[in-house]
Every structure is written in structure tokens, then in C-alpha cells.
Design a protein around this motif. Structure first.
Motif, PDB file in Angstrom:
ATOM      1  N   LEU A 131      15.063  29.130 -14.345  1.00 35.10           N
ATOM      2  CA  LEU A 131      15.189  29.328 -15.979  1.00 35.10           C
ATOM      3  C   LEU A 131      16.802  28.597 -16.372  1.00 35.10           C
ATOM      4  CD1 LEU A 131      14.078  33.082 -16.135  1.00 35.10           C
ATOM      5  CD2 LEU A 131      12.888  30.967 -17.256  1.00 35.10           C
ATOM      6  N   VAL A 132      17.556  28.198 -15.315  1.00 35.35           N
ATOM      7  CA  VAL A 132      18.776  27.653 -15.845  1.00 35.35           C
ATOM      8  C   VAL A 132      18.487  26.404 -16.519  1.00 35.35           C
ATOM      9  CG1 VAL A 132      21.065  27.175 -15.097  1.00 35.35           C
ATOM     10  CG2 VAL A 132      19.875  29.071 -13.966  1.00 35.35           C
ATOM     11  N   THR A 133      18.224  26.113 -17.624  1.00 40.85           N
ATOM     12  CA  THR A 133      17.990  24.743 -18.067  1.00 40.85           C
ATOM     13  C   THR A 133      19.262  24.037 -18.631  1.00 40.85           C
ATOM     14  OG1 THR A 133      17.598  25.763 -20.256  1.00 40.85           O
ATOM     15  CG2 THR A 133      15.691  25.307 -18.830  1.00 40.85           C
ATOM     16  N   ALA A 134      19.198  22.805 -18.752  1.00 40.26           N
ATOM     17  CA  ALA A 134      20.486  22.452 -19.464  1.00 40.26           C
ATOM     18  C   ALA A 134      20.584  22.867 -20.712  1.00 40.26           C
ATOM     19  CB  ALA A 134      20.134  20.680 -19.251  1.00 40.26           C
ATOM     20  N   ALA A 135      19.775  22.933 -21.570  1.00 38.85           N
ATOM     21  CA  ALA A 135      19.840  23.546 -22.876  1.00 38.85           C
ATOM     22  C   ALA A 135      20.519  24.939 -22.838  1.00 38.85           C
ATOM     23  CB  ALA A 135      18.399  23.899 -23.755  1.00 38.85           C
ATOM     24  N   ALA A 232      27.602  28.257 -16.310  1.00 34.40           N
ATOM     25  CA  ALA A 232      27.951  27.332 -17.411  1.00 34.40           C
ATOM     26  C   ALA A 232      29.431  27.294 -17.474  1.00 34.40           C
ATOM     27  CB  ALA A 232      27.491  27.793 -18.806  1.00 34.40           C
ATOM     28  N   LEU A 233      30.386  28.056 -17.325  1.00 36.43           N
ATOM     29  CA  LEU A 233      31.971  28.176 -17.382  1.00 36.43           C
ATOM     30  C   LEU A 233      32.276  27.907 -15.915  1.00 36.43           C
ATOM     31  CD1 LEU A 233      32.460  31.141 -19.632  1.00 36.43           C
ATOM     32  CD2 LEU A 233      32.265  28.926 -20.284  1.00 36.43           C
ATOM     33  N   ALA A 234      31.736  27.861 -14.837  1.00 35.36           N
ATOM     34  CA  ALA A 234      32.234  27.517 -13.523  1.00 35.36           C
ATOM     35  C   ALA A 234      32.833  26.263 -13.403  1.00 35.36           C
ATOM     36  CB  ALA A 234      31.366  28.049 -12.328  1.00 35.36           C
ATOM     37  N   GLU A 235      33.812  25.972 -12.543  1.00 34.35           N
ATOM     38  CA  GLU A 235      34.497  24.705 -12.281  1.00 34.35           C
ATOM     39  C   GLU A 235      34.025  24.601 -10.682  1.00 34.35           C
ATOM     40  OE1 GLU A 235      38.634  24.945  -9.524  1.00 34.35           O
ATOM     41  OE2 GLU A 235      38.734  24.700 -11.797  1.00 34.35           O
ATOM     42  N   ALA A 236      33.227  25.367 -10.113  1.00 33.74           N
ATOM     43  CA  ALA A 236      32.483  25.348  -8.864  1.00 33.74           C
ATOM     44  C   ALA A 236      31.820  26.684  -8.663  1.00 33.74           C
ATOM     45  CB  ALA A 236      33.761  25.258  -7.617  1.00 33.74           C
ATOM     46  N   VAL A 237      30.856  26.529  -8.013  1.00 35.50           N
ATOM     47  CA  VAL A 237      29.799  27.628  -7.479  1.00 35.50           C
ATOM     48  C   VAL A 237      30.072  28.202  -5.834  1.00 35.50           C
ATOM     49  CG1 VAL A 237      27.488  28.841  -7.324  1.00 35.50           C
ATOM     50  CG2 VAL A 237      28.407  27.250  -9.440  1.00 35.50           C
ATOM     51  N   VAL A 247      20.554  28.702  -4.940  1.00 31.91           N
ATOM     52  CA  VAL A 247      21.151  27.410  -4.812  1.00 31.91           C
ATOM     53  C   VAL A 247      20.479  26.361  -5.653  1.00 31.91           C
ATOM     54  CG1 VAL A 247      21.496  25.443  -2.798  1.00 31.91           C
ATOM     55  CG2 VAL A 247      21.533  27.965  -2.381  1.00 31.91           C
ATOM     56  N   SER A 248      19.254  26.433  -5.789  1.00 29.34           N
ATOM     57  CA  SER A 248      18.639  25.667  -6.858  1.00 29.34           C
ATOM     58  C   SER A 248      19.227  25.686  -7.974  1.00 29.34           C
ATOM     59  CB  SER A 248      17.159  26.086  -6.727  1.00 29.34           C
ATOM     60  OG  SER A 248      16.455  25.627  -5.622  1.00 29.34           O
ATOM     61  N   GLU A 249      19.643  27.164  -8.626  1.00 27.55           N
ATOM     62  CA  GLU A 249      20.170  27.084  -9.925  1.00 27.55           C
ATOM     63  C   GLU A 249      21.511  26.662  -9.782  1.00 27.55           C
ATOM     64  OE1 GLU A 249      17.577  31.309 -10.568  1.00 27.55           O
ATOM     65  OE2 GLU A 249      19.467  31.155  -9.786  1.00 27.55           O
ATOM     66  N   ALA A 250      22.280  26.759  -8.942  1.00 27.06           N
ATOM     67  CA  ALA A 250      23.588  26.390  -8.825  1.00 27.06           C
ATOM     68  C   ALA A 250      23.515  24.903  -9.111  1.00 27.06           C
ATOM     69  CB  ALA A 250      24.225  26.833  -7.575  1.00 27.06           C
ATOM     70  N   VAL A 257      28.942  22.840  -5.399  1.00 22.44           N
ATOM     71  CA  VAL A 257      28.402  23.851  -5.000  1.00 22.44           C
ATOM     72  C   VAL A 257      28.644  24.270  -3.193  1.00 22.44           C
ATOM     73  CG1 VAL A 257      26.225  25.065  -4.354  1.00 22.44           C
ATOM     74  CG2 VAL A 257      26.796  23.800  -6.509  1.00 22.44           C
ATOM     75  N   LEU A 258      29.410  25.426  -3.281  1.00 20.35           N
ATOM     76  CA  LEU A 258      29.888  25.788  -1.787  1.00 20.35           C
ATOM     77  C   LEU A 258      29.049  26.836  -1.149  1.00 20.35           C
ATOM     78  CD1 LEU A 258      33.827  25.908  -2.959  1.00 20.35           C
ATOM     79  CD2 LEU A 258      32.381  24.000  -1.753  1.00 20.35           C
ATOM     80  N   LEU A 259      28.396  26.661  -0.131  1.00 25.49           N
ATOM     81  CA  LEU A 259      27.582  27.335   0.586  1.00 25.49           C
ATOM     82  C   LEU A 259      28.003  28.244   1.550  1.00 25.49           C
ATOM     83  CD1 LEU A 259      24.361  27.952   0.548  1.00 25.49           C
ATOM     84  CD2 LEU A 259      24.586  26.301   2.752  1.00 25.49           C
ATOM     85  N   PHE A 260      28.151  29.567   1.357  1.00 24.07           N
ATOM     86  CA  PHE A 260      28.517  30.432   2.354  1.00 24.07           C
ATOM     87  C   PHE A 260      27.386  30.734   3.381  1.00 24.07           C
ATOM     88  CE2 PHE A 260      29.209  34.780   4.448  1.00 24.07           C
ATOM     89  CZ  PHE A 260      30.400  34.547   5.053  1.00 24.07           C
TER      90      PHE A 260
END
Length: 321
Positions: A131-135, A232-237, A247-250, A257-260
Motif C-alpha cells: 500500500l506504500v504508493t508513490a502518491a 516518507a520522511l526518512a533519510e534511511a530505513v 522490506v518491499s515497502e522500504a 535500506v539497511l537490513l538487520f
């Protein structure tokens, strides 16, 4: 066009279906099938609960049948099968993820690339629909959540999953995650943390304390869900490896995107993570940020377009027959 979304109510499955339906601009109804009881235990191979069947005044399949049915989750498979029989194939059926009953279980099936299912009606992508669309991301940037906009520093979204049938968080894993997140916070970053219902209580509590001590934001489930705004406001996830959906949303954001990584992460998910690393979207999280540059990766519109094409071909066959 009438459309149904059929699931047992599991949020991950339902959100994937909604993401596709909304991308297609469908007017849809959500039909939830029973998640418990003997009919749930025998899914996907067993029958439906007859009280929920076609022709009933009430139940998951009550009322006029849809033109298009999108389903996900093993408990929905018998209900999809029942609609195909009742409509003699006139309702176009789409299933997201492997139904475990063969590629001919629906007219259209999507599975991630890492899955083994293949067939003439099977469509694959590297990441999952969501559901995390560009819009939605653009709207959240234009009108940011005030709780997040008030943070006085570079923001890092932290998406925490939890225990599953594949893995569980060990004490050592939780300690390592908290240590690495504190390194980011001590470097002046503001952590925006959201947890799952599956997150171990001890980790949830420790994250709340960490955020309180370092001036970040912890979503405790109250108020409006800030999930899209976090992204939307993150400089990294930073995201934990137990959830391919997160991960798909990130990676739909286009930011690093940093994976733990957690031991015993599902091996098929590791295939997806490797593909994203090759695309330049993802690196391991070891307590510091990594520079990554890539175009946002969003499979949702790609899957929706493929489904629309298969549906159009189905309608053409019905008209010609």
C-alpha cells in the motif's frame, strides 16, 4: 466492474490485495473467511464452511458474484475454488502468493521471484505488492505527520518485525539491534520506530526506552498510524529481516535500506534480499548508515498491469465464446 478481496483477515495478505485493487482503481468489497475451526485446518485442500457458501443470505460468499476476485492466504483458496465452480469460470480469479494447490488454482497467480511456482498464468516480481504508493509517499511529504515533523534532526525509520514460525528473536539479537540503533541515535539521528504485534515485549519495551532517551518517536499504537509518514520522511530505513513485506515497502522509497539480519531468516527471503542488494537498494545494518543510490522499486503497479491484461484476455474469451 464488481470486485471482491477474499482473505482470512491477516493484515499482510489483505494489504497486498488492497494495494493491487486500489492501483487498478477498483470498487471492491472485502470478504473475510473464517480463520479458525476444522475448515480452516484443512485449507487449502479441504472444502469451505457450508454456512459461508454461495447462495447463502449471509457469509463470505453471499450476494451477487463479482467480475473479479482477488484472494490471498491458504484459507481463502477453497472459497476462491467455490466461486469458480459456482460461476462456471465467469468470475476472473487472481491469487497472490503460492496457493499450494498448483498453478491452475486461479486464472492469474502472482508469486515473488524466490518462490518455486511457475506456469503460463504465473507472474513473478522481485518484491511484493503493498500500500506504500508513490502518491501516498508524496502526500505524506507534503503534509507530514506533526509528531514526526517536530523531530529536530535527520530521521531514520526503524521497522521492527517479530517472532514467526521460521525464527524467533534471541537475547543476543535484541542486544545487538539495540546497540546498533543507539550508535545511530548517538550520531545525531532521530529514530522513528514502529513495532509489530509479533515483536517480543522485552524488545518493545527496550526500544521505547531508547527512543525516549534519544529524542526520537515510538509509535505505541495510539493515534493515527504514521507508517507511511515514517517512510516518507526518512533519510534511511532500518528493517528487520523477518518480514519480506516490510522490506518491499522500504525499497519503494528510494532511500538507503539497511537490513538487520536475524539468524534463521527464511532462505527464500534471503534470495530477495540478495536481488535488492544487487540492485543497489540494500545493505546490512551494522550500526552506521550506508550511501546507496537507486530508483524506487515498487512491484505493485507492475503486478496490477499484468493482472489487468490477463483479465482483459479473459473477458475477450467470454465474449467470443
Amino acid at each position: 466492474m464488481r470486485a471482491w478481496i477474499v482473505t482470512d483477515g491477516k493484515a499482510g495478505d489483505e494489504n497486498q490485495c488492497i494495494g493491487i485493487a486500489e492501483t487498478l482503481g477498483l470498487d471492491y468489497e472485502i470478504r473475510r473467511v473464517p480463520a479458525r475451526g476444522p475448515f480452516g485446518w484443512t485449507a487449502p485442500w479441504g472444502p469451505i464452511d457450508p454456512r459461508q457458501g454461495p447462495g447463502r443470505a449471509r457469509g463470505a460468499l453471499a450476494g451477487p458474484f463479482p467480475d473479479l476476485l482477488i484472494a490471498s492466504g491458504r484459507r481463502s483458496v477453497p472459497y476462491l475454488r467455490a466461486v469458480r465452480r459456482a460461476t462456471q469460470g465467469r468470475t476472473f480469479t487472481a491469487f497472490l502468493k503460492d496457493p499450494r494447490t498448483g498453478h491452475d488454482s486461479a486464472d492469474f497467480i502472482w508469486v515473488p521471484d524466490y518462490d518455486d511456482l511457475r506456469g503460463p498464468n504465473v507472474f513473478t516480481t522481485l518484491t511484493a505488492p503493498h500500500l506504500v504508493t508513490a502518491a501516498r509517499l508524496a502526500a505524506a511529504q507534503a503534509r507530514p505527520d506533526p509528531r514526526l515533523a517536530a523531530l529536530d534532526g535527520p530521521r531514520i525509520a526503524v521497522l521492527i518485525g517479530g517472532d514467526s514460525r521460521h525464527l524467533s528473536y534471541r537475547q543476543a539479537d535484541m542486544k545487538r539491534l539495540l546497540t546498533d540503533l543507539r550508535k545511530l541515535a548517538d550520531g545525531g539521528r532521530r529514530l522513528m520506530v514502529t513495532v509489530s504485534r509479533r515483536t517480543p515485549p522485552a524488545l518493545r519495551d527496550a526500544l521505547r526506552v531508547l527512543v525516549g532517551e534519544t529524542g526520537g518517536f515510538f509509535w505505541d499504537g495510539t493515534g493515527e498510524n504514521p507508517y507511511v509518514s515514517l517512510l516518507a520522511l526518512a533519510e534511511a530505513v532500518v528493517v528487520t529481516s523477518d518480514s519480506a513485506n516490510m522490506v518491499s515497502e522500504a525499497v519503494s522509497t528510494g532511500v538507503p535500506v539497511l537490513l538487520f539480519d536475524l539468524p534463521r531468516t527464511y532462505i527464500r527471503h534471503r534470495r530477495m534480499f540478495a536481488g535488492l542488494a544487487m540492485a543497489g537498494a540494500l545493505k546490512p545494518f551494522i550500526g552506521h548508515l550506508e550511501p546507496l543510490s537507486y530508483k524506487p522499486i515498487d512491484a505493485t503497479p507492475v503486478i496490477a498491469q499484468a493482472l489487468a491484461g490477463a483479465y482483459a484476455a479473459h473477458r475477450d474469451r467470454l465474449a467470443g465464446g
